[in-house]
Design a protein around this motif. Structure first.
Motif, PDB file in Angstrom:
ATOM      1  N   GLU A 246       0.811  -1.212   0.000  1.00 23.24           N
ATOM      2  CA  GLU A 246       0.000   0.000   0.000  1.00 23.24           C
ATOM      3  C   GLU A 246       0.846   1.264   0.000  1.00 23.24           C
ATOM      4  O   GLU A 246       0.308   2.371  -0.142  1.00 23.24           O
ATOM      5  N   CYS A 247       2.164   1.115   0.180  1.00 21.65           N
ATOM      6  CA  CYS A 247       3.054   2.273   0.127  1.00 21.65           C
ATOM      7  C   CYS A 247       3.112   2.821  -1.294  1.00 21.65           C
ATOM      8  O   CYS A 247       3.072   2.052  -2.268  1.00 21.65           O
ATOM      9  N   ARG A 248       3.264   4.131  -1.427  1.00 20.78           N
ATOM     10  CA  ARG A 248       3.330   4.733  -2.761  1.00 20.78           C
ATOM     11  C   ARG A 248       4.498   4.155  -3.560  1.00 20.78           C
ATOM     12  O   ARG A 248       4.389   3.910  -4.758  1.00 20.78           O
ATOM     13  N   PHE A 249       5.622   3.909  -2.867  1.00 23.43           N
ATOM     14  CA  PHE A 249       6.808   3.401  -3.566  1.00 23.43           C
ATOM     15  C   PHE A 249       6.978   1.894  -3.388  1.00 23.43           C
ATOM     16  O   PHE A 249       8.031   1.334  -3.684  1.00 23.43           O
ATOM     17  N   HIS A 250       5.934   1.226  -2.895  1.00 23.41           N
ATOM     18  CA  HIS A 250       5.881  -0.234  -2.797  1.00 23.41           C
ATOM     19  C   HIS A 250       7.174  -0.817  -2.195  1.00 23.41           C
ATOM     20  O   HIS A 250       7.572  -0.444  -1.113  1.00 23.41           O
ATOM     21  N   SER A 251       7.824  -1.697  -2.937  1.00 19.35           N
ATOM     22  CA  SER A 251       8.984  -2.411  -2.400  1.00 19.35           C
ATOM     23  C   SER A 251      10.200  -1.510  -2.203  1.00 19.35           C
ATOM     24  O   SER A 251      11.138  -1.889  -1.500  1.00 19.35           O
TER      25      SER A 251
END
Length: 296
Positions: A246-251
């Motif tokens: 769910e983070c904007r920058f994912h991994s």
């Protein structure tokens, strides 16, 4: 050649348990030349040089499935991380450091909070909640009142286990209570330093039967994570995983200063414990600073 497992190593001698008994062995010089040090827990092949005196030479070391640096031990299934509810007071940063190393080696992890009889306010219940929320099994024990001993024994059954934690938290006392034949040395808390006196001088694997082997290891008060990359650390805080996508920058998000970080939002919303997140940031900065110093 006979196959066996190193159960103890002292002063250049390695004690190898085999189907034919215990052999005292030296290691071939080739290992030193190749900068390989035999470890407790290693599966090895030995050549017997004196059957009557049970002496041999280690000729080969099998590939290790994992390896811990401190305590130095190989081929472990489970880490039981032992901390005291009181005397000495629990250090969450130290717990998290060992969890990181155990996660990195794909070990099953059990948290044991010992000496719960010493904490009348039951502050240890907050610690129990923190680590149970991460998915870890937490066992509450007291050797004085024989609380949780059978539960801890059941958790370790059938595994090669490393029992680790600071000095003075009662690791040896726990093992003595589980199996009174051991008669391991135990030590009191140093009043001046507020930490335990070392009673275990080296890692040693002990056979508890039914396929259970346990290593009572020297206590430690600090644990370096210098060999871990700062981008790797988040993988070992396993509760973050549910939010990473769910983070904007994912991994690529390391959950520090990035905008729209789901992990930070979960901490703010009370879905993740702030104590664990603060510990993560502390370790992240420590790794980063150590890496900077090493590049100078």
């Amino acid at each position: 050649m006979i196959e066996g497992r190193i159960t103890k190593g002292i002063g250049g001698f390695y004690y190898v348990e085999t189907s034919g008994g215990l052999y005292e062995c030296k290691a071939r010089g080739i290992f030193r030349k190749d900068k390989i040090t035999p470890l407790v827990g290693d599966m090895v092949e030995i050549e017997v040089v004196d059957e009557k005196e049970k002496k041999g030479v280690i000729e080969a070391i099998r590939d290790r499935k994992n390896e811990l640096i401190r305590p130095s031990i190989a081929n472990v299934d489970m880490a039981v991380i032992v901390f005291a509810a009181k005397s000495p007071d629990p250090n969450l940063s130290l717990i998290d450091r060992f969890i990181v190393l155990a996660e990195r080696e794909f070990l099953d992890i059990v948290i044991c909070i010992n000496k719960i009889d010493a904490d009348e306010e039951k502050d240890y219940m907050k610690i129990k909640s923190i680590y149970e929320s991460c998915g870890y099994k937490v066992v509450l024990t007291s050797t004085k009142k024989r609380i949780g001993i059978e539960e801890l024994r059941d958790q370790m059954s059938g595994n090669v286990v490393v029992l680790a934690g600071p000095s003075g938290v009662g690791k040896s006392s726990l093992l003595n209570t589980i199996d009174q034949r051991l008669e391991l040395k135990t030590g009191e808390i140093s009043e001046k330093l507020g930490r335990g006196k070392h009673t275990t001088r080296h890692a040693e694997l002990m056979d508890f039967g039914d396929g259970t082997m346990i290593a009572d290891t020297p206590g430690f008060s600090s644990l370096s994570l210098n060999h871990i990359d700062e981008k790797e650390l988040k993988e070992y805080f396993v509760e973050f995983e549910d939010y990473t996508d769910e983070c904007r920058f994912h991994s690529d998000c390391i959950h520090e200063n990035e905008p729209s970080c789901a992990v930070k939002n979960a901490v703010d919303d009370g879905k993740l414990f702030k104590e664990r997140y603060d510990s993560y940031i502390q370790l992240l900065n420590e790794i980063r600073n150590n890496n900077r110093r090493s590049r100078r």
